[in-house]
Design an enzyme around this catalytic site. Structure first.
Site, PDB file in Angstrom:
ATOM      1  N   ARG A  10       4.825  -7.122   1.427  1.00  0.00           N
ATOM      2  CA  ARG A  10       6.523  -6.720   1.858  1.00  0.00           C
ATOM      3  C   ARG A  10       6.944  -7.033   3.417  1.00  0.00           C
ATOM      4  O   ARG A  10       7.442  -6.994   3.754  1.00  0.00           O
ATOM      5  CB  ARG A  10       6.043  -5.184   1.058  1.00  0.00           C
ATOM      6  CG  ARG A  10       5.719  -4.694   2.823  1.00  0.00           C
ATOM      7  CD  ARG A  10       4.397  -3.132   1.532  1.00  0.00           C
ATOM      8  NE  ARG A  10       3.944  -2.834   2.016  1.00  0.00           N
ATOM      9  CZ  ARG A  10       3.814  -1.433   2.601  1.00  0.00           C
ATOM     10  NH1 ARG A  10       4.533  -0.761   3.348  1.00  0.00           N
ATOM     11  NH2 ARG A  10       2.323  -1.332   3.912  1.00  0.00           N
ATOM     12  N   HIS A  23      16.909  -2.995  20.900  1.00  0.00           N
ATOM     13  CA  HIS A  23      15.222  -2.859  19.955  1.00  0.00           C
ATOM     14  C   HIS A  23      15.096  -1.382  21.052  1.00  0.00           C
ATOM     15  O   HIS A  23      14.198  -0.990  20.049  1.00  0.00           O
ATOM     16  CB  HIS A  23      14.905  -3.873  20.551  1.00  0.00           C
ATOM     17  CG  HIS A  23      14.749  -5.264  20.030  1.00  0.00           C
ATOM     18  ND1 HIS A  23      14.827  -5.392  18.473  1.00  0.00           N
ATOM     19  CD2 HIS A  23      15.104  -6.144  20.565  1.00  0.00           C
ATOM     20  CE1 HIS A  23      15.820  -6.404  18.493  1.00  0.00           C
ATOM     21  NE2 HIS A  23      14.962  -6.788  19.469  1.00  0.00           N
ATOM     22  N   ASP A  62      -0.300  -0.935  -2.009  1.00  0.00           N
ATOM     23  CA  ASP A  62      -0.815  -2.306  -1.812  1.00  0.00           C
ATOM     24  C   ASP A  62      -1.523  -2.867  -3.280  1.00  0.00           C
ATOM     25  O   ASP A  62      -0.843  -3.874  -3.921  1.00  0.00           O
ATOM     26  CB  ASP A  62      -2.824  -1.913  -1.474  1.00  0.00           C
ATOM     27  CG  ASP A  62      -3.109  -2.331  -0.590  1.00  0.00           C
ATOM     28  OD1 ASP A  62      -2.003  -3.429   0.400  1.00  0.00           O
ATOM     29  OD2 ASP A  62      -3.963  -1.900   0.693  1.00  0.00           O
ATOM     30  N   CYS A  73      -0.380   8.876  -2.144  1.00  0.00           N
ATOM     31  CA  CYS A  73      -0.916   8.424  -1.089  1.00  0.00           C
ATOM     32  C   CYS A  73      -0.273   7.644  -0.511  1.00  0.00           C
ATOM     33  O   CYS A  73      -0.477   6.878   0.336  1.00  0.00           O
ATOM     34  CB  CYS A  73      -2.014   8.715  -0.633  1.00  0.00           C
ATOM     35  SG  CYS A  73      -3.133   7.213  -0.560  1.00  0.00           S
ATOM     36  N   ARG A 118      -6.875   7.834   7.537  1.00  0.00           N
ATOM     37  CA  ARG A 118      -7.040   6.396   7.828  1.00  0.00           C
ATOM     38  C   ARG A 118      -7.980   6.112   9.154  1.00  0.00           C
ATOM     39  O   ARG A 118      -7.490   5.579   9.743  1.00  0.00           O
ATOM     40  CB  ARG A 118      -5.428   5.640   7.987  1.00  0.00           C
ATOM     41  CG  ARG A 118      -4.825   6.172   7.121  1.00  0.00           C
ATOM     42  CD  ARG A 118      -3.212   4.998   7.377  1.00  0.00           C
ATOM     43  NE  ARG A 118      -2.312   5.384   5.816  1.00  0.00           N
ATOM     44  CZ  ARG A 118      -1.288   6.184   5.327  1.00  0.00           C
ATOM     45  NH1 ARG A 118      -0.461   6.528   6.613  1.00  0.00           N
ATOM     46  NH2 ARG A 118      -0.905   5.729   4.597  1.00  0.00           N
ATOM     47  N   GLU A 120      -6.012   0.574  -6.225  1.00  0.00           N
ATOM     48  CA  GLU A 120      -4.916   0.355  -5.195  1.00  0.00           C
ATOM     49  C   GLU A 120      -4.876  -1.450  -5.656  1.00  0.00           C
ATOM     50  O   GLU A 120      -3.925  -2.649  -5.486  1.00  0.00           O
ATOM     51  CB  GLU A 120      -4.758   0.462  -3.700  1.00  0.00           C
ATOM     52  CG  GLU A 120      -6.485   0.050  -2.919  1.00  0.00           C
ATOM     53  CD  GLU A 120      -6.397  -0.010  -1.909  1.00  0.00           C
ATOM     54  OE1 GLU A 120      -5.479   0.416  -1.433  1.00  0.00           O
ATOM     55  OE2 GLU A 120      -7.341   0.451  -0.931  1.00  0.00           O
TER      56      GLU A 120
END
Lengths: 577, 92
Positions: free
Chosen positions: A468, A189, A458, A505, A297, A434
């Site tokens: 997903r 990891h 989306d 986007c 965002r 979306e």
């Protein structure tokens, strides 16, 4: 000077001082208990597991903006382990057999498990995951505070015998120059996370912690898998040169293209915007040649602070981004919280919903928390006089919703006007396309807004009814599904017909074959992570729009996903040759 | 009530780097939905396929695993899980 040879798992070279993390092997003294306390100890164990899982979820929320969702699958696995019936059975059996305290029982069971994993080379790589859940349980059962969060005063190179995944992700961004550790393999990891953070890492360095003291000067070469301690001047100079060369070749690509426009072979101009989460990314976007911010965002402001930002905090974030970008545009999307981005910061926990992705998220949450929504709109409008700001509403599904959002915006304008705040009177307003329903109705929306932004992630998720993030069904998440293509094509055409710009986007435009397809479908604006802007610009400059159109029309006739992918990969490979 | 049946199959692990935690997690999650007792075996070691804690102790390198199911939905379980593992582990 000493050299340690290991496995390089994340490229790059770093020179810095060692920060040594002592292994966290909190010894647990076996504590025996009277029989009548057995049930209480079992209960204590069960609640510790619940608390540990909550702790993981908190970390997940806190770290998603920093690392992206895919890297956090580690945490899902840890939750699964803590929640495991077989683990619980064994711990409860030890509590009863002792009878002993929960922490002692858990310690015995987990230590045996670690022994077992160490017996085979192929399973030894999971030991750090067990350490991770072990230390989480111990902290809770022994009431110790979080020892994972290492506070680095100065940027340093982390040296450890083994880092748990939680420790690795908890470091403050920018403070870790590189990671060097004794344990671990190529798929550990730490390797994954170091790559995500873009810092060099070398693992499997035998004897490292014994040979390094805190503050020692180190060189970590992630490409060669080597660590040099207390290097002499000659070696140091050599590595400084290597480090310089790596940075230089990245810069070269950027510089080479910086002054060149993003245009196709025939000179068709394409606009490349950047998606950002934080104001400081504006500089990266500019450096990499982005022509504006296509998607800010803003929900990360809430997630980063862990609470609702004040109007002033909103304002300052938007003002600085707009001023820095001026005269280029900054498209500010109102908060897209809820569903996977549910946080307390949305003004109290979102009520548990059976289907959060179909529930009160995004613009619906904005309507549910009008006060919060208005505070953000006020700040955006106030920032509009400091640059070129546009407003983008997410997840709009109907004209009614759009009207409601615009009405609220109008109310805010009036309020600001009355209070005497200056703002740009005609700030452009756009919607995210979306939701399939909105894509189908794109022509109606096109008459009501100034621009479209297609959110492919989306749109695909809702068109194909697939989450997903769910590994069992994630392979059904197919951008190449003809239904997705048709919705995107329809949206682009509706925008063109109304004369408003359309941008994509989502992650889709970061993939070269989809970039070609979208160009062929008539798209002229893309907004992506600023990291890949130079890469995209280079690709666009090699594309002939006629060929992209041919590919698109071939794809649009194709009903099968598999064939679509085949066409896209072979044709895009030919085109990029 | 259907009779208890036993069903089993061999699953190849073809990936060069063997089993990873994620496919194991997917397997365990799916296994939990069946009523049958589900066992994974490799090299004389038998573990409960519904426990990630146990499944992770199986040697994880290349080579076949044996899945065995006992219970009313044994056939369905074997079919579903081997299909899933084939997809996750086959090739590469």
């Amino acid at each position: 000077m000493d050299r340690f040879k290991g496995i390089g798992v994340s490229r790059g070279v770093a020179v810095g001082d060692a920060f040594v993390i002592e292994s966290e092997r909190m010894p647990v003294r076996p504590r025996y208990i009277p029989e009548d306390q057995i049930e209480a100890e079992v209960e204590r164990y069960d609640s510790a597991v619940v608390a540990a899982i909550e702790g993981i979820r908190d970390d997940q929320r806190r770290l998603t903006p920093r690392l992206g969702e895919e890297y956090l699958a580690i945490f899902e696995t840890h939750i699964r382990m803590l929640d495991d019936r077989s683990l619980r059975d064994r711990v409860v059996e030890r509590i009863r057999a002792g009878p002993m305290a929960a922490e002692a029982a858990a310690d015995e069971v987990l230590r045996q498990h670690i022994q077992l994993l160490f017996e085979d080379k192929s399973t030894a790589r999971w030991v750090s995951d067990i350490y991770d859940i072990q230390s989480r349980l111990h902290r809770i059962l022994l009431g110790r505070s979080s020892g994972d969060l290492v506070e680095l005063a100065e940027p340093a190179i982390i040296v450890a015998e083994n880092l748990t995944p939680s420790q690795t992700v908890a470091f403050e961004r920018g403070k870790v120059l590189a990671i060097a550790m004794e344990a671990g393999g190529e798929t550990s990891h730490t390797a994954i996370i170091a790559n995500a953070l873009g810092i060099p890492a070398v693992v499997g360095l035998r004897g490292l912690t014994a040979g390094v003291r805190a503050g020692d000067r180190l060189i970590v070469d992630g490409g060669a898998g080597e660590v040099v301690t207390e290097p002499d001047q000659a070696i140091l100079a050599q590595y400084v040169q290597i480090e310089h060369d790596i940075v230089e070749s990245d810069r070269q690509l950027i510089d080479e293209l910086h002054e060149l426009p993003a245009e196709t072979v025939a000179g068709r101009r394409i606009t490349l915007y950047a998606n950002i989460e934080f104001p400081y990314e504006v500089q990266t976007a500019l450096d990499n040649g982005a022509e504006g911010i296509g998607l800010y965002r803003t929900e990360y402001l809430y997630m980063e602070k862990g609470r609702e930002p004040t109007e002033e905090e909103h304002f300052e974030a938007y003002r600085s981004a707009a001023a820095l970008m001026w005269p280029r545009p900054v498209v500010i999307r109102t908060f897209d919280l809820g569903a996977d981005k549910a946080t307390d910061s949305t003004g109290g926990p979102v009520t548990a919903e059976p289907n959060p992705f179909l529930g009160c998220r995004s613009i619906r949450l904005c309507f549910d928390r009008i006060g919060m929504f208005k505070a953000q709109l006020r700040a955006i409008l106030r920032a509009s006089v400091h640059g070129y700001v546009k407003i983008l509403f997410p997840m709009i599904t109907s004209l009614t919703e759009l009207k409601r959002a615009k009405d609220i915006l109008a109310e805010v304008r009036e309020e600001l006007d009355t209070e005497g705040y200056p703002f740009e009177p005609d700030v452009e307003v756009g919607v995210m396309i979306e939701v399939p329903g909105a894509a189908v109705m794109a022509d109606a929306f096109a008459r009501e807004v100034d621009f479209f932004s297609i959110g492919t992630n989306d749109l695909i998720q809702y068109t194909l009814a697939v989450d997903r993030g769910n590994p069992v069904v994630s392979d059904l998440f197919q951008p190449a599904h003809p239904a997705v293509m048709k919705l995107i094509k329809h949206t682009i055409e509706a925008g063109d017909a109304a004369g408003i710009p359309v941008a994509v986007c989502g992650q889709m435009s970061g993939d070269l074959s989809y970039l070609i397809l979208l160009l062929g479908l008539g798209l002229r604006q893309f907004s992506t992570s600023p990291k890949i802007t130079p890469e995209l610009k280079r690709a666009i400059r090699l594309i002939k729009i006629e060929e992209a159109r041919e590919i698109a029309s071939e794809v649009m006739k194709e009903p099968s996903i598999e064939r679509t992918i085949e066409i896209l990969t072979t044709r895009s490979r030919e085109l990029m040759k | 009530m259907r009779n208890t049946v036993r069903s089993s199959t061999e699953i190849p692990v073809d990936k060069d780097d063997g089993l990873h935690l994620r496919p194991m997690q997917v397997l365990v999650e799916k296994a939990a939905g069946f009523e049958s007792k589900l066992t994974l075996a490799r090299g004389g070691k038998l573990v409960d396929a519904k426990s990630i804690f146990e499944v992770m102790t199986l040697a994880a390198e290349k080579g076949p695993l044996v899945l065995q199911a006992d219970g009313s939905d044994a056939d369905e379980a074997v079919r579903a899980l081997s299909g899933l593992l084939d997809k996750e582990l086959g090739g590469g």
